[in-house]
Design an enzyme around this catalytic site. Structure first.
Site, PDB file in Angstrom:
ATOM      1  N   HIS A 263      -3.270   4.969   0.990  1.00  0.00           N
ATOM      2  CA  HIS A 263      -2.609   6.050   1.729  1.00  0.00           C
ATOM      3  C   HIS A 263      -1.490   5.488   2.615  1.00  0.00           C
ATOM      4  CE1 HIS A 263      -2.808   9.970   4.123  1.00  0.00           C
ATOM      5  NE2 HIS A 263      -1.994   9.201   4.820  1.00  0.00           N
ATOM      6  N   GLU A 264      -1.818   4.442   3.377  1.00  0.00           N
ATOM      7  CA  GLU A 264      -0.831   3.880   4.310  1.00  0.00           C
ATOM      8  C   GLU A 264       0.241   3.074   3.589  1.00  0.00           C
ATOM      9  OE1 GLU A 264      -0.804   5.173   7.095  1.00  0.00           O
ATOM     10  OE2 GLU A 264      -2.817   6.006   7.053  1.00  0.00           O
TER      11      GLU A 264
ATOM     12  N   HIS B 227       2.941   5.256   2.313  1.00  0.00           N
ATOM     13  CA  HIS B 227       3.936   5.672   3.308  1.00  0.00           C
ATOM     14  C   HIS B 227       5.100   4.674   3.357  1.00  0.00           C
ATOM     15  CE1 HIS B 227       2.218   9.246   4.936  1.00  0.00           C
ATOM     16  NE2 HIS B 227       1.110   8.671   5.352  1.00  0.00           N
TER      17      HIS B 227
HETATM   18 ZN   LIG Z   1      -0.460   9.783   6.040  1.00  0.00          ZN
END
Ligand SMILES: [Zn+2]
Ligand SMILES: [Zn+2]
Length: 160
Positions: free
Chosen positions: A69-70, A73
């Site tokens: 998830h990170e 980004h």
């Molecule tokens: Zn996020």
């Protein structure tokens, strides 16, 4: 920490294969702060910060969900700049590149956290600090022992 770093690297390699370009690796920080945030990506500092407590407690899930998830980004930012953080670009990286569900929430619970106090050490004894003071120390506050007057240093995470 090593496993965390390796997992970050795995996802970077996946992204590099898929997009056929290289990406700068971020600084990876494991934060001892007590917080509901599982992870965060600092785009200007190019830094990933992960919640050490959740990482310890939910390691498998954390490595499979929070880490990609990170990382997504950062990849998203490197490729597309300022777009909606969980928009279609980010979702595509999660689904197509990382082969992970594009979920934006976690079910990690602070209540499950066995940490009510944190062990600190001075020159003469061990001290227990609560969550609030512990978080303050992580932000730069210093506490001194009343007896030996030395600054308390965080010694370990959990004291059941
Ligand atoms: Zn996020
Ligand atoms: Zn002392």
């Amino acid at each position: 920490m090593q496993q965390l770093q390796q997992t970050v690297e795995q996802y970077f390699l996946l992204a590099e294969q898929y997009f056929r370009q290289s990406f700068v690796r971020p600084e990876v920080v494991l934060s001892q702060r007590v917080s509901k945030v599982a992870g965060s990506a600092n785009l200007s500092r190019w830094r990933l910060r992960f919640n050490a407590h959740f990482y310890t407690q939910y390691r498998q899930d954390f490595l499979q969900h929070t880490v990609p998830h990170e990382v997504a980004h950062l990849i998203c930012h490197a490729l597309y700049g300022r777009v909606n953080p969980h928009g279609k670009e980010w979702q595509t990286i999660m689904l197509k590149v990382f082969n992970r569900p594009a979920q934006t929430t976690h079910r990690y619970s602070l209540a499950k956290m066995p940490l009510k106090s944190f062990a600190y050490q001075c020159a003469c004894q061990q001290h227990q600090l609560g969550v609030r003071r512990h978080n303050k120390v992580l932000k730069g506050t210093q506490y001194c022992c009343k007896q030996c007057r030395q600054v308390l240093v965080f010694s370990k995470t959990a004291t059941p």
